[in-house]
Design an enzyme around this catalytic site. Structure first.
Site, PDB file in Angstrom:
ATOM      1  N   HIS A  82      -0.722 -17.871  -0.927  1.00  0.00           N
ATOM      2  CA  HIS A  82       0.449 -16.996  -1.007  1.00  0.00           C
ATOM      3  C   HIS A  82       0.045 -15.528  -0.955  1.00  0.00           C
ATOM      4  O   HIS A  82      -0.902 -15.118  -1.620  1.00  0.00           O
ATOM      5  CB  HIS A  82       1.214 -17.264  -2.310  1.00  0.00           C
ATOM      6  N   GLY A 164       3.083   6.211  -9.828  1.00  0.00           N
ATOM      7  CA  GLY A 164       1.655   6.077 -10.087  1.00  0.00           C
ATOM      8  C   GLY A 164       0.826   6.175  -8.825  1.00  0.00           C
ATOM      9  O   GLY A 164       1.293   6.557  -7.758  1.00  0.00           O
ATOM     10  N   PHE A 168      -4.561   1.971  -6.036  1.00  0.00           N
ATOM     11  CA  PHE A 168      -4.221   0.791  -6.818  1.00  0.00           C
ATOM     12  C   PHE A 168      -5.124   0.690  -8.040  1.00  0.00           C
ATOM     13  O   PHE A 168      -6.201   1.280  -8.098  1.00  0.00           O
ATOM     14  CB  PHE A 168      -4.395  -0.477  -5.974  1.00  0.00           C
ATOM     15  N   GLY A 173      -4.357  -4.323  -8.974  1.00  0.00           N
ATOM     16  CA  GLY A 173      -3.514  -4.012  -7.826  1.00  0.00           C
ATOM     17  C   GLY A 173      -2.293  -3.191  -8.175  1.00  0.00           C
ATOM     18  O   GLY A 173      -2.380  -2.208  -8.909  1.00  0.00           O
TER      19      GLY A 173
END
Length: 517
Positions: A82, A164, A168, A173
């Site tokens: 996924h 932000g 990352f 992440g």
């Protein structure tokens, strides 16, 4: 009013169940939050957890789960079928009771800020909470996944997070936070390991490629089971019911000489979705959700099914009289907005009756699929408009409450003025939603006429007259709120849309007069 929301966080861990247990335990530490379901898939290497409860409590539980996921999941060592870009990959809020989608948008924005402030996890907003139109769709945001976005978000401002970053979190992440309607996660497994077939079918059925509306789909390789899967998100099961998706996948698969090996629901599914599918496959005549035992039992236990002797003697008048009495009371609610929503719901219900009866006629056998589609669409519209009866009344009560706020100091006056304007805009939005939906009902009733028996034309025409009145009535309620709204840009957009909706209904001097005031 009781307030309930659902939250369905997706975590990038589906193999180490001890880690999933720890994430769930963190969320369960918040009082009044209920874990309704958990699904973990080793091939996807992903877990989907369903929470429900009061909005603030559910948001806090989701934050604690995200914090624990950040501790336990390292995306630099993660792999799975996924797509993913975060340890906590997706965090959607869904209204259930006493909460609007706008409330969930505000909660999503607040939760996104907390994710960054507490854990330094960058955030993207999607669906109803999206801050940029191109970020409405999750797949657009997640393109490139963790590995690609880790670099691209730093180089390309168009791919940077909404909050932000721009970089990352090195192991966690970024998280996509949003607000949406109830989504059904539905997977269909094919009798082949050929992933290319699943990808082609996914491409053909998803809306972004010209397929079914409210469908997102992709092909997934289930290596452990030696199968290919079409993984589907169904974002509005009433507009595109689950059986239509199943049938289209089956048809597409047959082109490649492949059959369906099975299908599965990931997480929870509304009972209504099952009822729609049952009605379609069994072609039940005059089916009603009231025939479902659990529905009738719940109504009975709540007192809703109690029947008096007067009701038995005059059942239809007895059903209508409580609402008629409520409208007749010398109180502001329910008023014209609620009555307009009811008129629209009645129009949609007449259309349901015609489509349901026409499906039973041998003379209309060639139109069975179109009649079934109309039945599903009109049933969803009637349900939407029925809920708008209360939503309109509640929005007006909010306006009245805002006028009662204190205004003794400049600060209080400023807050009062701001709350009044917010309440007025919300009160204009509800009847505008009613008008939009009713115009769709009006159009659908017109399209039903050529595929319905002539004996039913009068019912369809009564429905269209009701829909016309409902739309014009709803727009009158839009206008009365616009008169007090100071945001001229908002008022201009609403008046423009009203003009377009009236044009779709046809010429009406009654309906066009107020637009030029």
């Amino acid at each position: 009013m009781k307030q309930l929301i659902e939250c369905v966080p997706n975590f990038s861990e589906g193999r180490d169940l001890a880690k999933v247990d720890a994430i769930i335990a963190a969320m369960q530490s918040v009082e009044s939050v209920h874990i309704l379901d958990r699904e973990s898939d080793a091939d996807h290497n992903r877990s989907v957890i369903t929470l429900a409860g009061p909005p603030e409590a559910v948001a806090e539980a989701a934050l604690r789960g995200a914090g624990k996921a950040l501790e336990l999941i390292d995306l630099t060592k993660h792999s799975g079928a996924h797509p993913r870009m975060g340890a906590t990959d997706v965090l959607p809020f869904i209204p259930i009771e006493g909460v609007s989608i706008e409330d969930c948008v505000a909660l999503a924005r607040k939760t996104g800020r907390a994710l960054w402030e507490r854990y330094k996890i960058p955030v993207y907003f999607y669906e109803a909470a999206a801050q940029r139109p191109e970020r409405t769709n999750l797949e657009t945001i997640r393109k490139g996944q963790f590995e690609g976005l880790l670099v691209e978000a730093l180089k390309n401002p168009d791919r940077a997070p909404d909050l932000g970053g721009p970089g990352f979190h090195p192991t966690g992440g970024a998280t996509v936070v949003g607000a949406r309607k109830f989504l059904i996660a539905y997977n269909i497994n094919l009798s082949t390991p050929d992933i290319d077939i699943a990808k082609r079918i996914g491409k053909n059925i998803r809306f972004s490629n010209g397929g079914l509306r409210y469908v997102k789909a992709m092909g997934v390789d289930l290596r452990a089971r030696h199968l290919a899967q079409v993984s589907i998100n169904l974002t509005d099961f009433e507009q595109t019911p689950i059986h239509r998706v199943f049938e289209m996948v089956r048809s597409e698969a047959a082109r490649y000489g492949v059959t369906i090996a099975g299908s599965e629901i990931v997480g929870l599914i509304p009972k209504r979705a099952i009822e729609l599918t049952t009605d379609f496959y069994l072609q039940l005549e005059n089916f009603s959700p009231a025939q479902v035992f659990e529905n009738r039992l719940a109504d009975s236990l709540s007192g809703a099914a109690a029947t008096t002797s007067a009701q038995k003697a005059s059942p239809f008048a007895a059903m209508a009289k409580p609402f008629l009495d409520a409208v007749a009371q010398p109180t502001a609610v329910p008023g014209g907005g609620s009555v307009s929503a009811l008129a629209g719901a009645l129009a949609a219900s007449l259309g349901q009756m015609v489509a349901g009866l026409a499906r039973k006629k041998k003379s209309q056998a060639a139109h069975l699929e179109a009649l079934s589609d109309a039945l599903v669409e009109l049933r969803a519209a009637a349900d939407f408009l029925a809920t708008a009866i209360d939503r309109d009344a509640a929005s007006f009560e909010t306006v009245m409450a805002s006028y009662k706020l204190p205004a003794g100091t400049p600060e209080e006056q400023h807050l009062r003025d701001s709350e009044i304007q917010k309440a007025l805009q919300a009160a204009a939005n509800v009847p505008m939603e009613v008008a939009r939906k009713v115009v769709v009902v009006h159009d659908r009733l017109h399209l039903l006429e050529p595929i319905s028996p002539p004996a039913m034309f009068s019912d369809l025409r009564v429905g269209r007259l009701l829909a016309n009145a409902a739309a014009l009535g709803a727009l009158e309620n839009v206008n009365i709120n616009l008169e007090s709204i100071t945001d001229q840009g908002f008022a201009r957009v609403m008046r423009t849309e009203a003009t377009e909706l009236i044009a779709r209904l046809g010429s009406s001097t009654l309906g066009t007069a107020w637009i030029h005031l």
